[in-house]
Scaffold this motif. Structure first.
Motif, PDB file in Angstrom:
ATOM      1  N   PRO A   1      -2.417   7.072   0.031  1.00 34.03           N
ATOM      2  CA  PRO A   1      -3.340   7.860  -0.783  1.00 34.03           C
ATOM      3  C   PRO A   1      -2.646   8.735  -1.825  1.00 34.03           C
TER       4      PRO A   1
ATOM      5  N   SER B   1      -2.395   7.335  -5.415  1.00 35.68           N
ATOM      6  CA  SER B   1      -3.595   7.089  -6.214  1.00 35.68           C
ATOM      7  C   SER B   1      -3.597   7.989  -7.444  1.00 35.68           C
TER       8      SER B   1
ATOM      9  N   GLU C   1      -6.001   8.372  -9.331  1.00 37.38           N
ATOM     10  CA  GLU C   1      -7.359   8.896  -9.491  1.00 37.38           C
ATOM     11  C   GLU C   1      -7.760   9.803  -8.339  1.00 37.38           C
ATOM     12  N   GLY C   2      -6.816  10.136  -7.476  1.00 39.18           N
ATOM     13  CA  GLY C   2      -7.075  11.050  -6.371  1.00 39.18           C
ATOM     14  C   GLY C   2      -7.891  10.452  -5.238  1.00 39.18           C
ATOM     15  N   HIS C   3      -7.911   9.127  -5.133  1.00 40.01           N
ATOM     16  CA  HIS C   3      -8.664   8.486  -4.048  1.00 40.01           C
ATOM     17  C   HIS C   3      -7.980   8.749  -2.711  1.00 40.01           C
ATOM     18  N   ALA C   4      -8.729   9.256  -1.768  1.00 47.52           N
ATOM     19  CA  ALA C   4      -8.183   9.515  -0.440  1.00 47.52           C
ATOM     20  C   ALA C   4      -8.414   8.334   0.502  1.00 47.52           C
ATOM     21  N   ASN C   5      -9.520   7.615   0.305  1.00 45.70           N
ATOM     22  CA  ASN C   5      -9.875   6.541   1.232  1.00 45.70           C
ATOM     23  C   ASN C   5     -10.278   5.258   0.526  1.00 45.70           C
ATOM     24  N   CYS C   6      -9.636   4.900  -0.564  1.00 44.78           N
ATOM     25  CA  CYS C   6     -10.017   3.679  -1.268  1.00 44.78           C
ATOM     26  C   CYS C   6      -9.555   2.458  -0.478  1.00 44.78           C
TER      27      CYS C   6
ATOM     28  N   CYS D   1      -8.175  -1.921  -5.226  1.00 50.08           N
ATOM     29  CA  CYS D   1      -8.567  -0.781  -6.041  1.00 50.08           C
ATOM     30  C   CYS D   1      -7.494  -0.617  -7.110  1.00 50.08           C
TER      31      CYS D   1
ATOM     32  N   ASP E   1       0.862  -1.180   0.000  1.00 53.20           N
ATOM     33  CA  ASP E   1       0.000   0.000   0.000  1.00 53.20           C
ATOM     34  C   ASP E   1       0.898   1.230   0.000  1.00 53.20           C
TER      35      ASP E   1
ATOM     36  N   CYS F   1      -6.456   1.998  -8.662  1.00 50.65           N
ATOM     37  CA  CYS F   1      -6.093   3.403  -8.849  1.00 50.65           C
ATOM     38  C   CYS F   1      -4.592   3.648  -8.822  1.00 50.65           C
TER      39      CYS F   1
ATOM     40  N   ARG G   1      -2.672   2.831  -6.110  1.00 50.62           N
ATOM     41  CA  ARG G   1      -2.225   2.873  -4.712  1.00 50.62           C
ATOM     42  C   ARG G   1      -1.633   1.535  -4.268  1.00 50.62           C
TER      43      ARG G   1
END
Length: 80
Positions: A43, A46, A48-53, A57, A40, A59, A61
């Motif tokens: 964030p 990411s 795709e700008g995911h803060a809490n995926c 995922c 991991d 993206c 991360r």
């Protein structure tokens, strides 16, 4: 799911929709069950700008860093 030694249960995830994780070189040859280890990157990684995926995922991360393959079987190309 079996508890891994010295790894907190919340850090172990089954991949949804995947009954068995199985690796093969092709239609014939070595094959068998496998496990994957992901890192991991947080964030900020990411794309795709995911803060809490959550895992899994796509993206960017979570990056696969290792694939533990047990080549305990051999495909001979015969139909089953």
């Amino acid at each position: 799911m079996r508890q891994a030694e010295n790894v907190p249960q919340e850090r172990i995830h089954a991949i949804p929709g995947l009954k068995d994780n199985f690796w093969a070189m092709g239609d014939t040859g070595p094959c068998g069950p496998c496990s994957e280890i992901f890192y991991d990157m947080g964030p900020a990684a990411s794309e795709e700008g995911h803060a809490n995926c959550a895992f899994p995922c796509d993206c960017g991360r979570y990056v696969e860093i290792w694939n533990l393959c047990s080549c305990s079987l051999n495909r001979d190309g015969a139909e089953r």
